[in-house]
Design a protein around this motif. Sequence first.
Motif, PDB file in Angstrom:
ATOM      1  N   GLU A 155      26.507  44.312  43.703  1.00  0.00           N
ATOM      2  CA  GLU A 155      25.865  43.815  42.492  1.00  0.00           C
ATOM      3  C   GLU A 155      24.346  43.934  42.559  1.00  0.00           C
ATOM      4  OE1 GLU A 155      26.545  39.700  41.932  1.00  0.00           O
ATOM      5  OE2 GLU A 155      26.524  39.233  44.069  1.00  0.00           O
TER       6      GLU A 155
ATOM      7  N   LYS B  42      28.594  45.492  39.687  1.00  0.00           N
ATOM      8  CA  LYS B  42      29.096  44.304  40.354  1.00  0.00           C
ATOM      9  C   LYS B  42      30.049  44.694  41.467  1.00  0.00           C
ATOM     10  CE  LYS B  42      30.569  39.640  39.378  1.00  0.00           C
ATOM     11  NZ  LYS B  42      30.857  38.646  38.344  1.00  0.00           N
TER      12      LYS B  42
ATOM     13  N   ASP C 146      32.922  48.280  33.929  1.00  0.00           N
ATOM     14  CA  ASP C 146      31.548  48.465  34.367  1.00  0.00           C
ATOM     15  C   ASP C 146      31.503  49.028  35.789  1.00  0.00           C
ATOM     16  OD1 ASP C 146      28.714  48.181  33.838  1.00  0.00           O
ATOM     17  OD2 ASP C 146      28.759  46.570  35.323  1.00  0.00           O
ATOM     18  N   TRP C 147      32.359  48.476  36.658  1.00  0.00           N
ATOM     19  CA  TRP C 147      32.454  49.006  38.028  1.00  0.00           C
ATOM     20  C   TRP C 147      32.957  50.446  38.015  1.00  0.00           C
ATOM     21  CZ3 TRP C 147      37.257  50.500  39.959  1.00  0.00           C
ATOM     22  CH2 TRP C 147      37.263  50.959  41.291  1.00  0.00           C
TER      23      TRP C 147
ATOM     24  N   GLU D  63      34.002  43.668  33.403  1.00  0.00           N
ATOM     25  CA  GLU D  63      33.432  43.931  34.722  1.00  0.00           C
ATOM     26  C   GLU D  63      34.165  45.080  35.421  1.00  0.00           C
ATOM     27  OE1 GLU D  63      31.981  39.333  35.677  1.00  0.00           O
ATOM     28  OE2 GLU D  63      33.723  40.201  36.694  1.00  0.00           O
TER      29      GLU D  63
ATOM     30  N   ILE E 159      35.153  41.200  40.908  1.00  0.00           N
ATOM     31  CA  ILE E 159      35.488  41.430  39.496  1.00  0.00           C
ATOM     32  C   ILE E 159      36.471  40.363  39.011  1.00  0.00           C
ATOM     33  CG2 ILE E 159      36.708  43.006  37.931  1.00  0.00           C
ATOM     34  CD1 ILE E 159      35.525  45.318  39.520  1.00  0.00           C
TER      35      ILE E 159
END
Length: 817
Positions: free
Chosen positions: A82, A87, A100-101, A97, A92
């Motif tokens: 992160e 992150k 996003d990862w 999230e 997660i």
Amino acid sequence: MGKKDEQEAPLLAHDALDEGGAMYNEQDKVRQKKQLHARAFIRETFTYFVFLIIFVWSSSKQVSNMTFPMVDSIRGGLIGSEWTRGKEFVAIRTVGEYWDWFDKVFLPNLRPQFWYGTGRTWDSPLSPQEKRYTQTHNFVLGTFRMRQVRVRKNANCEVNVKLELSVHRCYGPYSGEAEEKASYGPWNDTSTNASSAFVWQATEKLCEAALLEGYCTVPQFAKSWPSSGYALDFEVDYAPAAKQAKFLKDNRWIDVQTRVILIDFVLYNPSIELLAGVQVTSQVSETGHWLNRVDVKPMPLYDMEGLSAKGVLAAEVVLFVLVVIYIFAEFWEFGRYARVKSSRCTKCQIDRVMSGATTNHWIYCVECSREFNPFRQAECPTCTRETQGESHLCWKGYFLDGWNILDIINQVFFLYLFIWRLKLRYDMWKIDFAGVDQQFKILYPMAWQFSFTNWLNAVNALLCFAKLFKYMGKFRALSTLIRTLSMGAKDLAWFTLLFIIFWTGYAFAFHLAFGATVEGFREWGSSMMTTFLYLLGDFDFPLISDASRPLAIILFVSYMVIFPLILLNVFISIVIEAFEAAKAFIRSGKEDYIGSALTLTFHQISFKLKLGTGSTMLPEVRKLIHRFEGANLEPEQVDDLRAFRNEVEHNPFNTELFSAVVSAFGGKVDRPMRQSDFQLMKKAVKGWRQLQKDREQGLAEDVWATGVSDEESDADDEDQSVATGSRRSQTTQSSIGGSRRVKDKANLARYQSSMKLVLLNPHQQEFHNHLKKLENRTDQIGNFLGDLLKAISTNQDDDLHLESASELETNDGQSSY
């Protein structure tokens, strides 16, 4: 004479030499049998050490020392942080999230575009070949697959009737019956191939991508998720793959019905010749809790190109052969137990006596066939064969011996591992990697099986090293630890039961008290592990006190008082008591049969090292034995010849015996032999045995002195008798000294006549000269102490005589008495 005296009388006189009896008595034959068993035990120990060395070497080659750096590099690239670009994967907790990862960490690492990964104008772009590497070292074989498993609405769950007006649906935990198979979302969108991710696909369809048939899924006992589901094989290049991911994200491919998301791909490191099946898993529970992990399973290519690979294969072949030999040896050992009848089994005989089935308390020893009473003697008085009443010697004893059970489990593990690993080698050799650059291939199930063989091999390694105690326990210097465990086994078993009861109770109490707020106590199993870590000092009291401080104080303090302070000290006291008992047993000198046999053998080896090794007359003696084996001998003579052959094989350095036997035949041993010739050998052997007995009793003290004749020896005896008589009373010394001279001269004459047959080597001469000097020094010290005591006694008698005389003179002056 009663039955007991009749049975024990021969045992008390087993060393006596019967001139008309056999060439070897019962004790000699038992000693030879012990030597046979001791040598067999030493060979077995040496063979097992060789086996263990090969096993350790070949097993260590299955796990390369570069395996962990490779796995750590892959994990670090996929998990992210992160503080860098996204992150951290394990943290997660939402769908947003996760995507996003995927966009910022996973895809840029698996499909890199720039050398520094920034994407800025100053960053150097990668070549098409360099884009196929992740972490700059691991080549990505083909593409990757993303798959999810979904559940149906209102399956494995039910909305409460009180809330039906407000809540219309629920999605429960996954099960085979609750799996969703219906298409959803833009499943029929033909503008992109990503729409196939919204259509359920069966296991058979998805397994077409396996590198080899049969390796599509992990074994059933380890499977937690099905191999079917909603899947998409991404494009090889970064831009099309990113476009596919955006399509899935925009159309809510992951929703409330998703229970697990799996990403599979294959990596290859050309520098260390390792493949890796990687599976990135995100489980979503029915409560919305995310559990994420990256599982990397490396495995070798199993080719035969390098010398190291050929060496590992050769070592495994040798191991397999040794395991087969051990299996046959195990069957032979079981047959050895099975051949012992129940009438010769101590435990069976004791059980029959205790049950009233018989009144005969006597049994025959399984080693020396001598009859003895196990109720009065814990071991055979002849061969010291341990015959404890709680162990069976018949077929039951094989299964009651823990080492035999350990051997069976160990060999089953080995056979299973050999077969499984051989199959993996063959299947890996069959794989054709041509054309895998542009398509997805499944390797994780095969790599998982390879890792599973290493897990089993780890358990097998513990069993192999534990078996070392079987051999170490027979050596007195190393047996204290083993006897400590055996003597404290019963108390430790009860202590373990007590510990488990307290441990289970406290784990359940912590689970009930803090399972809703503390992750370590969320389940009963995890609560047991957390409470066990408490014993090692790994605890977080503020974490549980936030839930309920009074209850946390009560449970935590009582737990720490009972376990570390009370139970731990009880355990230590049990071990200390067992250790003291083991040391007392070792100091007592008691041994089992193999232990006493090893002691006897090592003493002979030590004596051999002192006297020198080998004998030049050994071939002649072997020729003589060979000639007698072809002769027509009586049964008793055959038994004596077998005992003599054992004596020769066990002591090939015994020049005295060999010289005596060969000299009895005038050196002509390579000729046909008859029964009358056997009497010559028997007489020579018995003469040598008498020499050994005389030597032990110290009757031939002056033979080893150089240049001493019979007359000089007799003169020395007479001078010594006169010198000794001057220090003793004349009457007593004349009777004792005269009889001793007659006995010593007779034994000495017989000793010297027999010594004419003996040819001593220089090592033996030097050794016995040292013995002679030590004996002379001991005699001088003994004579000095005798003179000193005699002088003290004489002075006391003189003083007493003077006092009595003065009293008599005084009395005479006072009275007529």
